[in-house]
Design an enzyme around this catalytic site. Structure first.
Site, mmCIF file in Angstrom:
data_model
loop_
_atom_site.group_PDB
_atom_site.id
_atom_site.type_symbol
_atom_site.label_atom_id
_atom_site.label_comp_id
_atom_site.label_asym_id
_atom_site.label_seq_id
_atom_site.Cartn_x
_atom_site.Cartn_y
_atom_site.Cartn_z
ATOM 1 N N ASP A 105 20.656 70.111 64.978
ATOM 2 C CA ASP A 105 20.767 68.658 65.195
ATOM 3 C C ASP A 105 19.447 68.099 65.732
ATOM 4 O OD1 ASP A 105 21.381 70.230 67.408
ATOM 5 O OD2 ASP A 105 23.074 69.010 68.100
ATOM 6 N N LYS B 230 22.225 77.067 65.157
ATOM 7 C CA LYS B 230 23.219 76.341 65.971
ATOM 8 C C LYS B 230 23.850 77.395 66.874
ATOM 9 C CE LYS B 230 25.392 72.525 67.006
ATOM 10 N NZ LYS B 230 24.762 71.300 67.529
ATOM 11 N N ASP C 139 16.524 67.933 52.195
ATOM 12 C CA ASP C 139 16.673 66.578 51.646
ATOM 13 C C ASP C 139 16.094 65.553 52.615
ATOM 14 O OD1 ASP C 139 18.039 67.439 49.311
ATOM 15 O OD2 ASP C 139 19.422 65.742 49.403
ATOM 16 N N TYR D 28 28.080 78.903 52.164
ATOM 17 C CA TYR D 28 28.171 78.594 50.726
ATOM 18 C C TYR D 28 28.751 79.769 49.936
ATOM 19 C CZ TYR D 28 25.323 74.339 51.279
ATOM 20 O OH TYR D 28 24.847 73.108 51.637
ATOM 21 N N ASP E 25 19.605 73.332 53.201
ATOM 22 C CA ASP E 25 19.952 72.364 52.155
ATOM 23 C C ASP E 25 19.844 70.946 52.712
ATOM 24 O OD1 ASP E 25 20.951 71.197 49.880
ATOM 25 O OD2 ASP E 25 22.981 72.016 50.044
HETATM 26 C C1 LIG Z 1 24.776 73.066 44.401
HETATM 27 C C2 LIG Z 1 24.038 72.860 45.702
HETATM 28 C C3 LIG Z 1 24.228 73.960 46.675
HETATM 29 C C4 LIG Z 1 22.616 72.713 45.393
HETATM 30 C C5 LIG Z 1 21.819 72.004 46.432
HETATM 31 O O1 LIG Z 1 22.176 71.004 46.996
HETATM 32 C C6 LIG Z 1 20.511 72.535 46.699
HETATM 33 O O2 LIG Z 1 20.204 73.663 46.350
HETATM 34 O O3 LIG Z 1 19.719 71.819 47.312
HETATM 35 MG MG LIG Z 2 20.569 70.121 48.184
#
Ligand SMILES: CC(C)CC(=O)C(=O)O
Ligand SMILES: [Mg+2]
Ligand SMILES: NC(=O)C1=CN([C@@H]2O[C@H](COP(=O)(O)OP(=O)(O)OC[C@H]3O[C@@H](n4cnc5c(N)ncnc54)[C@H](O)[C@@H]3O)[C@@H](O)[C@H]2O)C=CC1
Length: 356
Positions: free
Chosen positions: A222, A190, A250, A135, A246
């Site tokens: 994975d 990885k 999620d 990133y 990240d």
């Molecule tokens: C702008 C992204 C890097 C932000 C994101 O998806 C996160 O921090 O979870």
């Molecule tokens: Mg995110």
């Protein structure tokens, strides 16, 4: 104590408003000051992270952040896109350690897409490195490929890299977090494909010698994604890089019923922090009054605990969230038959009312 309130875009404004309401109801005298950030910052002063907003964030004791981003800014050059605001805050403030606790409240066992027996009692912590990796790595860009089988064709490229001190500091944070919990740490990498993560694995293994009371294992990302869905309760603390963290967080969010339930704390070396839900600005539901504000309210609780040294007030907020869930109140994302559907503001009001 000064708290910078940075609502941002989309549902960011709606959910932050609820968390501010809850903070105000605690009976403490916090000084709160708001500033535009993200698309709102760009509209106000031509930059997603206006200088005055960064100054406020730097001088505050803690930052409560909503979310940034909107499809309408997707064509702006990258440095002006809303997402640069949160990336810039993390980098400028040295917020390298991101804590994302995925906890399933018993009342929400049926809201998860996974079987209740797979997720009930879930309490895991993802420690995500936040200021390095692909990133932030340079060089990056779009160009004419200088070599390879597609030489001369247009290409996009980014750089994945981690320096030893970056890995060392996040590893220490993660081992120490594991010491305070179940004493098990899974380092996700990885290493079978990437030099960056072979190096990561070597350094984490080396640092393990300083934490003999913590059990360490390594898992490829994975497989980790698969195990998170197959048997998430086998994890205690996960430590991983910026991009893998990240994505995995999620996925972990859905174990808790909804991404609207996952708070986060992003800390520097001195526990100064930025607190935000793990989700984004959700343009698809923005302005409808249906977003779940609980991840942001729970992030405010983390702020009280980690940066403002107010454990008791943090506990009060968390207890109030449990109480509203026990009362059967649900925003649309966690709604199930037999519960009561409420909007963003009603949920915020209910948490305020439930504060003991
Ligand atoms: C702008 C992204 C890097 C932000 C994101 O998806 C996160 O921090 O979870
Ligand atoms: Mg995110
Ligand atoms: N830290 C930040 O500010 C972040 C910003 N973003 C940005 O947010 C924008 C939207 O990105 P998406 O990929 O759609 O991710 P998102 O997290 O905003 O939304 C994903 C899905 O989850 C739902 N959702 C998210 N939060 C919710 C909540 N509190 N209550 C109920 N439902 C919720 C949304 O409606 C959507 O269907 C983009 O511009 C992205 O770059 C994305 C992630 C983090």
């Amino acid at each position: 104590m000064k708290i910078a309130i940075l609502p941002g875009d989309g549902i960011g404004t709606e959910i932050t408003e609820q968390a501010v309401k809850v903070l105000k109801a605690l009976g403490e005298t916090f000084e709160m000051e708001s500033a535009p950030v993200g698309g709102a910052g760009y509209e106000a002063s031509g930059h997603p992270l206006p200088e005055a907003t960064l100054k406020l964030a730097k001088e505050a004791d803690a930052i409560l952040f909503g979310a940034v981003g909107d499809w309408k800014y997707d064509k702006l050059e990258r440095s002006l896109r809303p997402e640069q605001a949160i990336l810039g805050l993390r980098k400028h403030l040295g917020l390298f350690a991101n804590f994302r606790p995925a906890i399933l409240y018993p009342e929400l066992a049926g809201a998860s897409t996974l079987k209740p027996e797979v997720v009930s009692g879930l309490d895991i912590l993802i420690v995500r490195e936040l200021t390095g990796d692909i990133y932030f790595g340079q060089p990056r860009g779009m160009r004419e490929a200088p070599d390879g089988p597609f030489k001369g064709a247009r290409e996009g490229f980014d750089t994945m890299r981690y320096a030893e001190p970056e890995i060392r500091r996040i590893a220490h944070v993660a081992f120490q977090a594991a010491q305070k919990r179940g004493k098990r740490l899974t380092s996700v990498d990885k290493a079978n494909v990437l030099e960056t993560f072979q190096f990561w694995k070597e350094i984490v293994t080396e640092i393990h010698a300083e934490y003999p009371d913590v059990e360490l294992d390594h898992m490829y990302v994975d497989n980790a994604a698969m195990q998170l869905v197959r048997a998430p309760k086998k994890f205690d603390v996960i430590v991983t890089g910026n991009m893998f963290g990240d994505i995995l967080s999620d996925a972990a969010a859905m174990l808790t019923g909804s991404i609207g339930m996952l708070p986060s704390a992003s800390l520097d070396a001195n526990n100064k922090g930025l607190y935000e839900p793990s989700h984004g600005s959700a343009p698809d539901i923005a302005g409808k009054g249906i977003a779940n504000p609980l991840a942001t309210i729970l992030s405010a609780a983390m702020m009280l605990r980690y940066s403002l040294n107010k454990e008791e007030q943090a506990n009060r907020i968390e207890a109030a969230v449990k109480k509203v869930l026990a009362q059967g109140l649900r925003t649309a994302d966690i709604y199930e038959q037999g519960t009561t559907k409420v909007g963003t503001t009603e949920m915020g009001d209910a948490v305020v009312k439930a504060l003991a």
